[in-house]
Scaffold this active site. Structure first.
Site, mmCIF file in Angstrom:
data_model
loop_
_atom_site.group_PDB
_atom_site.id
_atom_site.type_symbol
_atom_site.label_atom_id
_atom_site.label_comp_id
_atom_site.label_asym_id
_atom_site.label_seq_id
_atom_site.Cartn_x
_atom_site.Cartn_y
_atom_site.Cartn_z
ATOM 1 N N GLY A 90 -1.044 4.097 -5.258
ATOM 2 C CA GLY A 90 -0.953 5.451 -4.111
ATOM 3 C C GLY A 90 -0.553 6.768 -4.824
ATOM 4 N N ASN A 91 0.528 6.415 -5.484
ATOM 5 C CA ASN A 91 1.005 7.514 -6.234
ATOM 6 C C ASN A 91 0.282 8.443 -7.101
ATOM 7 O OD1 ASN A 91 3.841 8.785 -6.260
ATOM 8 N ND2 ASN A 91 3.568 8.505 -8.494
ATOM 9 N N LYS A 100 0.393 -7.533 6.807
ATOM 10 C CA LYS A 100 0.276 -6.093 6.134
ATOM 11 C C LYS A 100 0.308 -5.037 6.992
ATOM 12 C CE LYS A 100 -0.393 -3.327 2.920
ATOM 13 N NZ LYS A 100 0.407 -2.783 1.776
ATOM 14 N N LYS A 154 -4.953 -4.194 -3.095
ATOM 15 C CA LYS A 154 -5.659 -3.681 -4.078
ATOM 16 C C LYS A 154 -5.317 -4.049 -5.447
ATOM 17 C CE LYS A 154 -3.233 -0.465 -6.726
ATOM 18 N NZ LYS A 154 -1.780 -0.845 -6.258
ATOM 19 N N LYS A 206 1.321 -7.006 -8.108
ATOM 20 C CA LYS A 206 0.891 -6.623 -9.248
ATOM 21 C C LYS A 206 1.149 -7.755 -10.149
ATOM 22 C CE LYS A 206 2.468 -2.058 -7.969
ATOM 23 N NZ LYS A 206 1.057 -1.710 -7.160
HETATM 24 P P1 ADP Z 1 1.315 1.328 -5.493
HETATM 25 O O1 ADP Z 1 0.952 2.211 -4.413
HETATM 26 O O2 ADP Z 1 1.233 1.618 -6.893
HETATM 27 O O3 ADP Z 1 0.641 -0.074 -5.165
HETATM 28 P P2 ADP Z 1 3.798 -0.101 -4.479
HETATM 29 O O4 ADP Z 1 4.738 0.787 -3.759
HETATM 30 O O5 ADP Z 1 3.108 -0.850 -3.801
HETATM 31 O O6 ADP Z 1 2.936 1.013 -5.299
HETATM 32 O O7 ADP Z 1 4.512 -0.745 -5.566
HETATM 33 C C1 ADP Z 1 5.370 -0.112 -6.534
HETATM 34 C C2 ADP Z 1 6.914 -0.409 -5.855
HETATM 35 O O8 ADP Z 1 7.325 -1.589 -6.063
HETATM 36 C C3 ADP Z 1 8.058 0.420 -6.835
HETATM 37 O O9 ADP Z 1 7.891 1.860 -6.400
HETATM 38 C C4 ADP Z 1 9.484 -0.348 -6.314
HETATM 39 O O10 ADP Z 1 9.867 0.211 -5.231
HETATM 40 C C5 ADP Z 1 8.589 -1.643 -5.942
HETATM 41 N N1 ADP Z 1 9.211 -2.923 -6.309
HETATM 42 C C6 ADP Z 1 9.648 -3.867 -5.684
HETATM 43 N N2 ADP Z 1 10.192 -4.917 -6.647
HETATM 44 C C7 ADP Z 1 10.106 -4.480 -7.923
HETATM 45 C C8 ADP Z 1 10.666 -4.958 -9.013
HETATM 46 N N3 ADP Z 1 11.222 -5.936 -9.339
HETATM 47 N N4 ADP Z 1 10.230 -4.082 -10.065
HETATM 48 C C9 ADP Z 1 10.141 -3.000 -9.915
HETATM 49 N N5 ADP Z 1 9.454 -2.278 -8.680
HETATM 50 C C10 ADP Z 1 9.610 -3.057 -7.670
HETATM 51 MG MG MG Z 2 0.867 -1.508 -3.506
#
Ligand code: ADP
Ligand code: MG
Length: 338
Positions: free
Chosen positions: A19-20, A137, A226, A288
Site C-alpha cells: 500500500g505504501n 480480513k 495480495k 509476506k
Molecule cells: P503492505 O501494504 O506493504 O502489505 P502491511 O502493513 O500489510 O504493508 O505489512 C507491513 C507491516 O508489517 C509493517 O509496517 C510492520 O508494522 C508489520 N509487521 C508485523 N510484524 C512484523 C515483523 N516481524 N517484522 C517487520 N514488520 C512487521
Molecule cells: Mg499487507
C-alpha cells in the site's frame, strides 16, 4: 508450476508493491498524492529493468477498495452498491492506469521504453474454502457499536471490534488463491521473448476472487491477500525472483520489542522456523513470509522483503530480508544450459 525452458535468459522478477508504494499512511488519499508516490515508485522500478531483467508488477489495493466501499455506502440512496468483486475490478483499473502511466514515462526517460499493460486479473478460489465460514480480513471504515449491530442485522455483515483503534469493522473472508486465470496467457507472451517490449501489471489486490460456475466464473465477496496472490503470480510465470516491497526494511524478530532484530540473508528453513514461532504478525508481515515460503518450494528461486529505497540493493543480494541461495537466479541457469 514449472521453471522456464528455452533460450530466454532474462531474470524474471515479480515485484509486489504494498500500500505504501501507492499511498502513504498519513496521506488523505487524493489522486495528486497517489500520482506523486507512484512516480517515486516508478522511478525505482524503471531503474531495475534492463536487457538482463524482466519485471512483472503486482500491487495491493486495501485503501482504494476501502474508499470505494465508503463511497458506495454514502451514495447508496441514489446509486446501487456494487458487489465487492466489482470494486476489486475497479481498483485494478484505477491503479493499473496510474502505475502504467508513470512506469511508461519513467522507462522512456531511462531509454528502455516498454508498453505497460495492466491486466484485469481473476483469481480462482474454492467455494469450499474454510475462510468463507470464518471471515478474518477487516475492510472499510470503523463503525460505532450501534451501527455495527444494525449492519450485522440488516446486511448480514460479520463485524469485529478493534478496541485499540476504537470501533467496529466489517470482516470479509480471505480465501486462499488457487489459480490466476490470465497467468498462462501472460506467460506465453513473456516466454515468447516479448518482455523487452511490454511490461505487465497483474493481479492487483491479489486478483478478483472468482469461483467456477457452469461454463464460466462468478465473482465472490472476499479479498485475496495480495502477498499470497504475488506468490501465485511468480509461480505461474516461472519467475526466478519474488520481491515484496513494503514500508519496513524487511522482516524483524522481536518486532514489537524494544530491540527488534532485522533479518538480512536467511536460510529458508530458518525463516520457516521463525514464522512457526509467530514472529511475523497475521495480516501484515505474516502473509509476506508465507508467500516467500510458498514460492521457495520451487527450485532455484530467490525471495526478498524490502522497502522501496533498498529495492535495487535487495535485488543485488545486499539489502532486505532475503532467502538468496547463490545457486539460484539467472546466472546459475546459464551455468547449466539445457
Ligand atoms: P503492505 O501494504 O506493504 O502489505 P502491511 O502493513 O500489510 O504493508 O505489512 C507491513 C507491516 O508489517 C509493517 O509496517 C510492520 O508494522 C508489520 N509487521 C508485523 N510484524 C512484523 C515483523 N516481524 N517484522 C517487520 N514488520 C512487521
Ligand atoms: Mg499487507
Amino acid at each position: 508450476m514449472s521453471e522456464r525452458t528455452g533460450r530466454d535468459r532474462r531474470e524474471r522478477i515479480v515485484v509486489a508493491l504494498g500500500g505504501n508504494a501507492i499511498q502513504r499512511a498519513h496521506d488523505h488519499g487524493t489522486w495528486a498524492e497517489a500520482v506523486r508516490q507512484v512516480r517515486r515508485t516508478a522511478r525505482v522500478l524503471a531503474s531495475l529493468v534492463g536487457p538482463a531483467r524482466e519485471l512483472i508488477v503486482t500491487h495491493g489495493n486495501g485503501p482504494q477498495v476501502g474508499s470505494l466501499l465508503r463511497e458506495a455506502e454514502l451514495g447508496a440512496a441514489e446509486v446501487p452498491v456494487p458487489p465487492m468483486h466489482v470494486l476489486d475490478a475497479e481498483t485494478e483499473g484505477q491503479l493499473g492506469y496510474l502505475i502504467a502511466g508513470e512506469l511508461e514515462a519513467a522507462l522512456r526517460r531511462r531509454g528502455r521504453p516498454r508498453t505497460v499493460l495492466p491486466i484485469i486479473s481473476r483469481t480462482e478460489v474454492s467455494a469450499a474454502d474454510p475462510a468463507f465460514r470464518r471471515p478474518t480480513k477487516p475492510v472499510g471504515r470503523f463503525y460505532t457499536a450501534e451501527e455495527a449491530q444494525r449492519r450485522q442485522r440488516d446486511a448480514g455483515w460479520v463485524m469485529r471490534e478493534d478496541r485499540a483503534r476504537g470501533g467496529w469493522r466489517r470482516l470479509v473472508p480471505s480465501p486462499r488463491p488457487r489459480r490466476w486465470l490470465e497467468g498462462p496467457a501472460v506467460r506465453r507472451i513473456l516466454d515468447a521473448g516479448l518482455g523487452d517490449r511490454c511490461l505487465f501489471i497483474v493481479a492487483g489486490g491479489g486478483g478478483i476472487p472468482v469461483v467456477r460456475r457452469g461454463d464460466g466464473w462468478v465473482g465472490v465477496d472476499a479479498v485475496i491477500d495480495k502477498d499470497r496472490g504475488a506468490a501465485l503470480v511468480a509461480d505461474a510465470l516461472g519467475a526466478e525472483t519474488l520481491v515484496v516491497v513494503t514500508d519496513v526494511p524487511g522482516a524483524a524478530v522481536g518486532f514489537r520489542t524494544a530491540r527488534p532484530r532485522w533479518l538480512g540473508k536467511v536460510p529458508r528453513a530458518e525463516l520457516a522456523r521463525l514464522a512457526r514461532r509467530g514472529e511475523f504478525e497475521e495480516g501484515s508481515m505474516g502473509p509476506k513470509v508465507e508467500a516467500g515460503l510458498t514460492f521457495l518450494t520451487g527450485p532455484r528461486r530467490r525471495f526478498a522483503i524490502t522497502d522501496l529505497g533498498s529495492l535495487p540493493k535487495a535485488l543485488a543480494g545486499r539489502a532486505g530480508t532475503r532467502v538468496w541461495p547463490r545457486s539460484a537466479g539467472p546466472r546459475a541457469r546459464r551455468a547449466r544450459p539445457k
